[in-house]
Each structure stands twice: as structure tokens, then as C-alpha cells.
Design an enzyme around this catalytic site. Structure first.
Site, PDB file in Angstrom:
ATOM      1  N   ASN A  19      -9.099   2.737   9.565  1.00  0.00           N
ATOM      2  CA  ASN A  19      -8.637   2.352  10.668  1.00  0.00           C
ATOM      3  C   ASN A  19      -9.078   3.168  11.831  1.00  0.00           C
ATOM      4  O   ASN A  19      -9.640   2.482  12.728  1.00  0.00           O
ATOM      5  CB  ASN A  19      -7.091   2.730  10.717  1.00  0.00           C
ATOM      6  CG  ASN A  19      -6.054   2.100  11.729  1.00  0.00           C
ATOM      7  OD1 ASN A  19      -5.005   1.836  11.642  1.00  0.00           O
ATOM      8  ND2 ASN A  19      -6.835   1.812  12.910  1.00  0.00           N
ATOM      9  N   LYS A  79       0.811  -0.991   0.022  1.00  0.00           N
ATOM     10  CA  LYS A  79      -0.124   0.074   0.032  1.00  0.00           C
ATOM     11  C   LYS A  79       0.900   1.303  -0.076  1.00  0.00           C
ATOM     12  O   LYS A  79       1.512   1.491   1.207  1.00  0.00           O
ATOM     13  CB  LYS A  79      -0.659  -0.133   1.208  1.00  0.00           C
ATOM     14  CG  LYS A  79      -1.955   1.115   1.092  1.00  0.00           C
ATOM     15  CD  LYS A  79      -2.694   1.383   2.412  1.00  0.00           C
ATOM     16  CE  LYS A  79      -3.285   2.575   2.283  1.00  0.00           C
ATOM     17  NZ  LYS A  79      -3.478   3.429   3.727  1.00  0.00           N
ATOM     18  N   GLY A 118      -7.911   9.814   9.429  1.00  0.00           N
ATOM     19  CA  GLY A 118      -8.029  10.165  10.861  1.00  0.00           C
ATOM     20  C   GLY A 118      -8.932  11.260  11.306  1.00  0.00           C
ATOM     21  O   GLY A 118      -9.084  11.299  12.286  1.00  0.00           O
TER      22      GLY A 118
END
Lengths: 71, 257
Positions: free
Chosen positions: B209, B100, B161
Site C-alpha cells: 500500500n 485479511k 509502511g
């Protein structure tokens, strides 16, 4: 008794036997060779060469593995 | 939906939700959350082994590589040279050519440096890597990545995030229509509806995530995301009704008094 050389492992100085190989270093550090990558003076080593590559005074070794990480 | 498999570079994946392994409290929580998410691809970072404290456990002791595809990333790399170096290290440490690829351009936004990304991808593809590029929601860059041989494009929904969700659905939609390889929306989702929205737009998968690891109950959120991705995919395949300004009665007029 073999003489000692100074090498750098993951940024830290340490002593090591003059005739040691990368494989010896990993065993001494109790690092399992599966799923680690080793860079010796910026050269990425093949896992099967760990026991054939000897360390020299001033060598810089980086030992890396996978950790939690995301996006 | 049983045969609705995601195929990338000849590899078949069961889950359309892919998850990162960072920011969890401990490995036990990581494992439980990943199990609850149903993901079969997990991303990991490549970092120095702790050689001073060998008592520390290893993440991969908790994640069976037979059960999961381990997808290493080049997170934290801000130039082509570093990204290529980390990709090579990941391949040396791992078992596959999957990477990735992230080449970041700025610490505050973590937005990709797309020029650097294309350059690094070219080098790695030449070396036999299967490059999964984390990119911006830019259709032209997405096309360039496909042209140089990326089997998938991973545009962001919002900054990594941030939890802002799908900020630019129109660009993502254009990417999905223009680009003939799978599109994985990568980064920025905050909650289940964001994941469902990405899938309803036509994304082939979603990678996240923080939305899971940072939730108050990560394991419950992982499960929520599993259903959201599944529901969004079903809705996309089912084909939604067009939006109309005025009402259309659902009950027939015929038979009324």
C-alpha cells in the site's frame, strides 16, 4: 405522533421515533444498506432483518462500512 | 505466462500484485493508481460510517466489485476479540468470506501477535471464513497457519509502511520452500526492486500500500510495481544462474587470432 427515544449511533446520542426499525434509522441517515454492517447492542444483524428489528431506549447501534485501508 | 494464474481457495486471480487503498490523496487518485497497478485484489478497512457528514463519497463507488476482489482487513485490531468482531462485520457488510486477518502485537512496529493470529484464525475458519493471515517471517508460525486451514500465508517483508524492503530473504525463502500453499509477501516493500526481489525468491504475490500511495507520483509507482512483480515472477520461473565468485566469458575463445 410517536414518542421519541434516545439511542446511541456510532458513539453519538440521538433521538429517534419509538417505533422505528434499524432500516428506518438507516434511511433517516441516508445510509445505503448495501455494503454496510450494523451492530445492534454488539449483535451483528443480517441485512434482511434491518426492517424487522425495532429500536429501544438506550440501544447502541454501530454502522460500519469499507474505507481505504491497506496492509 | 498467460496461464500463470494465482489460485487461492479455488479462486483464480490474474494479478500477482495486490494493493491497499489507504493513504491516497483522494478516491480519484486511488482509482487511477489501482488501475495502473493492474491489481485485481484490493484491501479495504472496516470503519464507522460518517453519519454526520453524508456528503462524503464512498470508496466502493470508485471500485467496481465486479472488477476487483474486495479484501477487507482487520487492521487496527490488537486482540483476538476485536479481530474476530471486525472480520464478522466485514462479512456482514460485504459479499464474501474472505478476510485479511491481522492481529497486531505492538503499535510501534505493527508486528503481528502470532499467538493471537492463530487463535483468531481458528475461530474464523470454523465460522467458514477464508482467512488470509498477515504474519511474521516465521516458518513455524506459517506452517501452523496452514495446519489450521489457512489457504495462503502472508509474511511481512518489513514493518508495515516502513519501506525497508526484504529484510530477511532467508526466512522468506524457507517459508516458500516449506509451505505448500501460496505465499504473499505482505508489507514493507519500498520500491520496485523490493517487489521484484520478493517474486524472484518465489513469492506467489506481493501486497503493498504505502510504497505506492506514499510515492511522490503514486500512479507512476503503481505501474513500476506492476512491471516489477511481473519481471520478478518471470525471472523466478526462468531460473536464475548460480552466483560465482569469478568470471565466465560470454564470448567464445575459439576463432580468436
Amino acid at each position: 405522533m410517536a414518542e421519541t427515544i434516545q439511542i446511541q449511533v456510532n458513539g453519538e446520542q440521538r433521538g429517534c421515533r419509538a417505533d422505528a426499525t434499524v432500516g428506518d434509522l438507516l434511511r433517516e441517515l441516508t445510509v445505503k444498506t448495501e455494503r454496510v454492517a450494523v451492530e445492534l447492542n454488539l449483535e451483528i444483524l443480517d441485512r434482511k432483518d434491518f426492517d424487522h428489528r425495532s429500536l429501544k431506549q438506550g440501544d447502541r447501534v454501530e454502522i460500519l462500512s469499507f474505507i481505504g485501508g491497506g496492509v | 505466462m498467460a496461464n500463470d494464474r494465482l489460485i487461492i481457495a479455488g479462486r483464480e486471480f490474474k494479478s500477482r500484485l495486490w494493493v491497499g487503498t489507504g493513504k491516497y490523496k483522494d478516491f480519484a487518485e486511488t482509482k487511477k493508481a489501482i488501475e495502473a497497478s493492474g491489481a485485481d485484489v484490493v484491501t479495504v478497512a472496516v470503519r464507522r460510517v460518517n453519519i454526520t457528514d453524508r456528503s462524503k463519497e464512498n470508496l466502493l463507488d470508485y471500485l467496481d466489485p465486479k472488477k476487483y476482489t474486495i479484501l477487507p482487513n482487520t487492521a487496527g485490531c490488537y486482540n483476538v476479540e476485536d479481530a474476530v468482531r471486525y472480520a464478522r462485520l466485514a462479512r456482514a457488510a460485504g459479499v464474501s468470506d474472505l478476510i485479511k486477518l491481522e492481529v497486531l502485537g505492538d503499535e510501534r512496529t505493527l508486528f503481528p501477535d502470532t499467538a493471537g493470529l492463530i487463535e483468531a484464525a481458528k475461530i474464523l475458519i470454523k465460522e467458514g471464513f477464508i482467512v488470509l493471515p498477515y504474519t511474521n517471517d516465521d516458518p513455524i508460525v506459517a506452517q501452523k497457519l496452514v495446519d489450521i486451514g489457512c489457504p495462503v500465508v502472508m509474511p511481512l517483508a518489513a514493518p508495515i509502511g516502513s519501506g525497508l524492503g526484504i529484510r530477511n530473504p532467508y526466512n522468506l525463502k524457507i517459508i516458500m520452500e516449506m509451505i505448500k500453499v501460496p505465499i504473499i509477501v505482505d508489507a514493507g516493500v519500498g520500491t520496485a526492486s523490493d517487489a521484484a526481489f520478493a517474486m524472484e525468491l518465489g513469492a506467489d504475490a506481493v501486497l503493498m500500500n504505502t510504497a505506492i500511495a506514499g510515492a511522490q507520483d503514486p500512479i507512476a509507482m503503481a505501474e513500476a510495481m506492476k512491471y516489477a512483480v511481473y519481471a520478478g515472477r518471470l525471472a523466478y520461473k526462468a531460473g536464475r544462474i548460480p552466483r560465482k565468485l569469478y568470471a565466465t566469458a560470454s564470448s567464445p575463445i575459439e576463432g580468436m587470432l
